[in-house]
Design a protein around this motif. Structure first.
Motif, mmCIF file in Angstrom:
data_model
loop_
_atom_site.group_PDB
_atom_site.id
_atom_site.type_symbol
_atom_site.label_atom_id
_atom_site.label_comp_id
_atom_site.label_asym_id
_atom_site.label_seq_id
_atom_site.Cartn_x
_atom_site.Cartn_y
_atom_site.Cartn_z
ATOM 1 N N VAL A 62 26.604 33.461 16.628
ATOM 2 C CA VAL A 62 26.429 32.138 16.029
ATOM 3 C C VAL A 62 25.094 32.007 15.312
ATOM 4 N N ASP A 63 24.239 33.007 15.391
ATOM 5 C CA ASP A 63 22.970 32.932 14.667
ATOM 6 C C ASP A 63 23.171 32.899 13.158
ATOM 7 N N VAL A 64 24.285 33.465 12.699
ATOM 8 C CA VAL A 64 24.561 33.472 11.260
ATOM 9 C C VAL A 64 24.804 32.056 10.754
ATOM 10 N N LEU A 65 25.248 31.162 11.629
ATOM 11 C CA LEU A 65 25.512 29.780 11.211
ATOM 12 C C LEU A 65 24.256 29.099 10.658
ATOM 13 N N ARG A 66 23.099 29.500 11.121
ATOM 14 C CA ARG A 66 21.870 28.845 10.668
ATOM 15 C C ARG A 66 21.594 29.131 9.197
ATOM 16 N N TYR A 67 22.091 30.254 8.686
ATOM 17 C CA TYR A 67 21.757 30.681 7.338
ATOM 18 C C TYR A 67 22.886 30.449 6.343
ATOM 19 N N LEU A 68 23.983 29.842 6.774
ATOM 20 C CA LEU A 68 25.091 29.539 5.867
ATOM 21 C C LEU A 68 24.870 28.180 5.223
ATOM 22 N N SER A 69 25.088 28.111 3.909
ATOM 23 C CA SER A 69 24.894 26.876 3.147
ATOM 24 C C SER A 69 26.212 26.124 2.997
ATOM 25 N N LYS A 70 26.130 24.992 2.300
ATOM 26 C CA LYS A 70 27.334 24.195 2.047
ATOM 27 C C LYS A 70 28.303 24.941 1.142
ATOM 28 N N ASP A 71 27.768 25.698 0.181
ATOM 29 C CA ASP A 71 28.653 26.470 -0.688
ATOM 30 C C ASP A 71 29.408 27.540 0.082
ATOM 31 N N ASP A 72 28.760 28.133 1.076
ATOM 32 C CA ASP A 72 29.436 29.142 1.889
ATOM 33 C C ASP A 72 30.624 28.539 2.638
ATOM 34 N N PHE A 73 30.413 27.395 3.257
ATOM 35 C CA PHE A 73 31.516 26.745 3.969
ATOM 36 C C PHE A 73 32.570 26.217 2.994
ATOM 37 N N ARG A 74 32.159 25.869 1.788
ATOM 38 C CA ARG A 74 33.128 25.407 0.790
ATOM 39 C C ARG A 74 34.056 26.553 0.372
ATOM 40 N N VAL A 75 33.475 27.737 0.183
ATOM 41 C CA VAL A 75 34.301 28.886 -0.178
ATOM 42 C C VAL A 75 35.162 29.320 1.006
ATOM 43 N N LEU A 76 34.634 29.266 2.220
ATOM 44 C CA LEU A 76 35.451 29.574 3.405
ATOM 45 C C LEU A 76 36.648 28.635 3.518
ATOM 46 N N THR A 77 36.410 27.366 3.266
ATOM 47 C CA THR A 77 37.512 26.396 3.299
ATOM 48 C C THR A 77 38.510 26.675 2.192
ATOM 49 N N ALA A 78 38.047 27.106 1.023
ATOM 50 C CA ALA A 78 38.950 27.442 -0.076
ATOM 51 C C ALA A 78 39.839 28.630 0.289
ATOM 52 N N VAL A 79 39.261 29.630 0.950
ATOM 53 C CA VAL A 79 40.066 30.777 1.398
ATOM 54 C C VAL A 79 41.094 30.332 2.436
ATOM 55 N N GLU A 80 40.701 29.443 3.328
ATOM 56 C CA GLU A 80 41.644 28.931 4.335
ATOM 57 C C GLU A 80 42.792 28.170 3.688
ATOM 58 N N MET A 81 42.486 27.349 2.695
ATOM 59 C CA MET A 81 43.542 26.602 2.013
ATOM 60 C C MET A 81 44.466 27.535 1.239
ATOM 61 N N GLY A 82 43.896 28.581 0.638
ATOM 62 C CA GLY A 82 44.738 29.518 -0.092
ATOM 63 C C GLY A 82 45.636 30.342 0.796
ATOM 64 N N MET A 83 45.243 30.541 2.060
ATOM 65 C CA MET A 83 46.064 31.331 2.978
ATOM 66 C C MET A 83 47.283 30.579 3.501
ATOM 67 N N ARG A 84 47.465 29.335 3.092
ATOM 68 C CA ARG A 84 48.678 28.618 3.485
ATOM 69 C C ARG A 84 49.918 29.246 2.857
ATOM 70 N N ASN A 85 49.784 29.763 1.649
ATOM 71 C CA ASN A 85 50.927 30.397 0.986
ATOM 72 C C ASN A 85 50.581 31.755 0.385
ATOM 73 N N HIS A 86 49.462 32.340 0.816
ATOM 74 C CA HIS A 86 49.081 33.673 0.364
ATOM 75 C C HIS A 86 48.598 34.474 1.572
ATOM 76 N N GLU A 87 49.063 35.697 1.665
ATOM 77 C CA GLU A 87 48.516 36.589 2.687
ATOM 78 C C GLU A 87 47.117 37.050 2.279
ATOM 79 N N ILE A 88 46.976 37.398 1.022
ATOM 80 C CA ILE A 88 45.683 37.733 0.428
ATOM 81 C C ILE A 88 45.459 36.747 -0.716
ATOM 82 N N VAL A 89 44.410 35.950 -0.623
ATOM 83 C CA VAL A 89 44.162 34.896 -1.616
ATOM 84 C C VAL A 89 43.475 35.533 -2.831
#
Length: 455
Positions: free
Chosen positions: A5-32
């Motif tokens: 969890v130490d990596v959480l300290r260095y993640l920005s809002k853009d990082d979580f935004r892209v992570l959320t985008a990958v999660e949303m794309g995986m609803r209908n894609h195995e590889i986004v």
């Protein structure tokens, strides 16, 4: 994969935004695809590739270019999304050490602002040790395709719902705090798994309490299906607490009796080996019969309907009755009777069709020059095969072959069929001519041709 969890300290809002985008794309894609991630994230200066490179370095996403250039979430990235949501909600503020590992989950200590220590369970379905989820669990139900992250989310939701309902009905279970994605936060039990306990002051009392929990669950319409020494916690005061609920089923399940007997057998076997209990001595206290084992058939569901409230996996009573009827052979007899009835209908239709087969041959020989006339002749004759008049004609033909009235009726029927065929042929030809000559100068010629044809 180790949760750092130490990596959480260095993640920005853009990082979580892209992570959320990958999660949303995986609803209908195995590889986004990378382009889709950029469109969903919609960063201002187009820095999606730079962010993905940073996430890939921390193993939060996995890159795959076998078919096309794309990314997918790893369990570590899914963990970070769930932990970030829990922190934003104020559920907990710190993540501690790992206190448990299972075949389908990891358990960590977390604490909130007040210093209260809780347990965080992260479901991790799809491990090498437990990949038979599709056959062992019913998370998929009617779905054919699945994703391990999605299955983990379904397991967490199911466990949270069971924990809440059992706590409301007074069962000794942990207090369910919150749930997000594949993460379930619950109260920490100050005790030990029963498998680690070597001695008990009152093993008979603990044994009766555990057996009573199994029976009480069945009276509420549920069966644990994994009720053993690994999923029972006991504290210093010998107070028992149940854990691990995603696999629970209803008492209406087709294998409910097998699951119930298996849970009872696990408890009897463990207490017999570990604490040397002789069950013949305590049989008078538990049951009046020779055996102290509770039977599934003797349990009456009178305490509630938790299986219906929580939509536990299982078959209804109607489904069970249908299965029993099929086993007994009632359904097979019905199918045989239906087949016999269908065969009788087919034979009657064939007889009616044979009576007009002679007429069909004569009429088709006259009109064989036009292919359409042959098709039109077949349709009215087949339609007339099921009429009572044709059936009467066929029966009279079999009885009186030399009857003159029969010959006249056959000739009359032949003339009607020929007239209907010619009329249909002229109607098709005139419709084509009218479509071609519509609005043209040769419309008068077509009218003259119609009159000549009618004469």
């Amino acid at each position: 994969m180790k949760l750092d969890v130490d990596v959480l300290r260095y993640l920005s809002k853009d990082d979580f935004r892209v992570l959320t985008a990958v999660e949303m794309g995986m609803r209908n894609h195995e590889i986004v695809p990378s382009d889709l991630i950029g469109r969903i994230a919609s960063l201002k200066h187009g820095g999606t590739y730079k962010v993905l490179k940073n996430l890939l370095k921390h193993k939060l996403v996995h890159h795959d270019s076998s078919k096309y250039d794309g990314f997918r979430l790893t369990y570590l990235g899914y963990d970070f999304l769930a932990i970030k949501t829990m922190v934003n909600r104020g559920v907990f503020t710190a993540v501690g050490r790992q206190i448990g590992v299972g075949k389908e989950s990891d358990i960590f200590e977390v604490s909130n602002e007040d210093g209260t220590v809780m347990a965080m369970k992260l479901h991790r379905l799809g491990r090498t040790s437990f990949r038979a989820v599709k056959s062992k669990r019913d998370y998929l139900r009617h779905r054919s395709s699945f994703n391990w992250l999605y299955l983990s989310r379904l397991a967490a939701l199911k466990e949270f719902a069971f924990m809440k309902a059992l706590e409301e009905h007074g069962f000794p279970v942990p207090n369910a705090v919150d749930c997000n994605r594949h993460c379930v936060v619950m109260s920490l039990i100050q005790g030990y798994p029963l498998v680690q306990v070597k001695q008990l002051q009152n093993p008979e009392t603990v044994f009766e309490t555990i057996i009573g929990l199994v029976v009480r669950l069945a009276e509420h319409g549920l069966i644990h299906c994994d009720f053993n020494e690994f999923n029972i916690m006991i504290d210093d005061d010998e107070k028992v607490t149940m854990i691990d609920f995603p696999q629970m089923v209803s008492v209406s399940h087709r294998n409910a009796q097998m699951y119930f007997d298996r849970d009872i057998e696990c408890i009897f076997k463990f207490f017999g080996k570990r604490f040397n209990l002789s069950f013949e001595e305590c049989s008078d206290d538990i049951d009046d019969d020779e055996s102290s084992r509770p039977s599934f058939s003797s349990i009456t569901k009178t305490a509630g309907f938790l299986d219906k409230e929580l939509a536990a996996s299982g078959f209804t009573r109607k489904d069970e009755d249908d299965i029993q009827k099929f086993i007994e052979g009632d359904v097979e007899e019905d199918d045989v009777s239906d087949d016999e009835h269908d065969s009788e209908l087919c034979q009657t239709n064939i007889k009616g069709f044979d009576s007009l087969h002679l007429d069909q041959e004569e009429s088709t020989s006259r009109c064989n020059e036009e292919g359409q006339v042959v098709e039109i002749l077949q349709s009215p004759e087949v339609g007339q095969s099921g009429d009572p008049e044709s059936q009467n004609l066929s029966s009279n033909e079999g009885d009186e072959n030399d009857d003159t009235e029969l010959v006249k009726s056959l000739a009359k029927q032949r003339r009607r069929a020929m007239a209907a065929a010619r009329k249909g042929h002229h109607k098709n030809s005139t419709s084509r001519n009218s479509y071609k000559d519509k609005g043209g100068k040769s419309s008068n010629n077509s009218k003259i041709q119609k009159q000549l044809a009618s004469w």
